[in-house]
Design a protein around this motif. Sequence first.
Motif, mmCIF file in Angstrom:
data_model
loop_
_atom_site.group_PDB
_atom_site.id
_atom_site.type_symbol
_atom_site.label_atom_id
_atom_site.label_comp_id
_atom_site.label_asym_id
_atom_site.label_seq_id
_atom_site.Cartn_x
_atom_site.Cartn_y
_atom_site.Cartn_z
ATOM 1 N N GLY A 8 0.859 -1.177 0.000
ATOM 2 C CA GLY A 8 0.000 0.000 0.000
ATOM 3 C C GLY A 8 0.893 1.224 0.000
ATOM 4 O O GLY A 8 2.042 1.168 0.441
ATOM 5 N N SER A 9 0.365 2.309 -0.483
ATOM 6 C CA SER A 9 1.145 3.542 -0.555
ATOM 7 C C SER A 9 1.399 4.113 0.832
ATOM 8 O O SER A 9 0.782 3.698 1.814
ATOM 9 C CB SER A 9 0.411 4.559 -1.425
ATOM 10 O OG SER A 9 0.288 4.070 -2.742
ATOM 11 N N MET A 12 -1.082 4.641 4.198
ATOM 12 C CA MET A 12 -2.324 3.892 3.991
ATOM 13 C C MET A 12 -2.642 2.916 5.121
ATOM 14 O O MET A 12 -3.737 2.379 5.177
ATOM 15 C CB MET A 12 -2.280 3.135 2.663
ATOM 16 C CG MET A 12 -2.319 4.035 1.450
ATOM 17 S SD MET A 12 -3.895 4.912 1.351
ATOM 18 C CE MET A 12 -3.886 5.376 -0.374
ATOM 19 N N THR A 126 -5.709 0.532 1.902
ATOM 20 C CA THR A 126 -6.084 1.772 1.237
ATOM 21 C C THR A 126 -6.898 2.650 2.173
ATOM 22 O O THR A 126 -7.471 2.163 3.152
ATOM 23 C CB THR A 126 -6.871 1.474 -0.060
ATOM 24 O OG1 THR A 126 -7.037 2.677 -0.802
ATOM 25 C CG2 THR A 126 -8.226 0.856 0.227
ATOM 26 N N GLN A 132 -5.032 9.718 3.884
ATOM 27 C CA GLN A 132 -3.622 9.411 3.652
ATOM 28 C C GLN A 132 -2.755 10.645 3.909
ATOM 29 O O GLN A 132 -1.772 10.578 4.645
ATOM 30 C CB GLN A 132 -3.444 8.923 2.211
ATOM 31 C CG GLN A 132 -2.009 8.664 1.825
ATOM 32 C CD GLN A 132 -1.842 8.412 0.333
ATOM 33 O OE1 GLN A 132 -2.628 8.889 -0.482
ATOM 34 N NE2 GLN A 132 -0.804 7.665 -0.020
ATOM 35 N N ASP A 157 -2.611 4.252 -6.086
ATOM 36 C CA ASP A 157 -3.443 3.416 -5.224
ATOM 37 C C ASP A 157 -4.473 2.631 -6.039
ATOM 38 O O ASP A 157 -4.669 1.433 -5.806
ATOM 39 C CB ASP A 157 -4.125 4.296 -4.168
ATOM 40 C CG ASP A 157 -4.998 3.494 -3.232
ATOM 41 O OD1 ASP A 157 -4.508 2.525 -2.625
ATOM 42 O OD2 ASP A 157 -6.193 3.838 -3.101
ATOM 43 N N ARG A 161 -4.924 -1.407 -5.981
ATOM 44 C CA ARG A 161 -6.188 -2.058 -5.618
ATOM 45 C C ARG A 161 -6.656 -2.989 -6.729
ATOM 46 O O ARG A 161 -7.143 -4.094 -6.467
ATOM 47 C CB ARG A 161 -7.264 -1.012 -5.289
ATOM 48 C CG ARG A 161 -7.026 -0.359 -3.930
ATOM 49 C CD ARG A 161 -8.140 0.622 -3.554
ATOM 50 N NE ARG A 161 -7.915 1.884 -4.250
ATOM 51 C CZ ARG A 161 -8.795 2.490 -5.029
ATOM 52 N NH1 ARG A 161 -10.005 2.000 -5.205
ATOM 53 N NH2 ARG A 161 -8.492 3.623 -5.620
#
Length: 189
Positions: A8-9, A12, A126, A132, A157, A161
């Motif tokens: 995940g970024s 997140m 996410t 975020q 993102d 996903r």
Amino acid sequence: MIVLGLTGSIGMGKTTTAALFAARGVPVWDADAAVHRLYAPGGAAVAPLAEAFPQAVRDGTVDRAALREAIASDPASLKRVEAIVHPLVAADRAGFLEAADAPIVLLDIPLLFETGFPVDHSIVVTAPPEVQRARVLARGTMTEAAFEDILTRQMPDAEKRARADYVIETTTPEAAAAQVDAILEELRA
């Protein structure tokens, strides 16, 4: 053994989600923690990085800020850093997998899709962009410009996903915990 890959970024909720898996008895390997171990005194990356980037090693430890400066001043040096560090991280991960004695393990790898590391199931954490941003900036360790720069270098993102086997929304700890429980229940069935 089922190998899960968590990604995940920035901001997140990877760390929190990995902790949820760990609390449920799933051994967790953290790529960022592995790099910290490799950069610490006695770490396997210290000597080779000192040879390649002497300005980035102080008192037997890798100075991450100095290493970032070295990379910023010569973008080609990033490939040299990666050539040193990536095999050491891979060895650390392999040691974890070899030692793990559990039916399910979790690999917390921020660049899971970018590196193409094979896992049995991928999980993306996410949250809405405003959540975020607020999380990252609340840490007090990053400027808005630095955050934006990181975002431009990470896979979007939405793409993460779309590629994931499972998506965990981390808007609340309770929601994330329920989703972790559902994933583990499905995998253990």
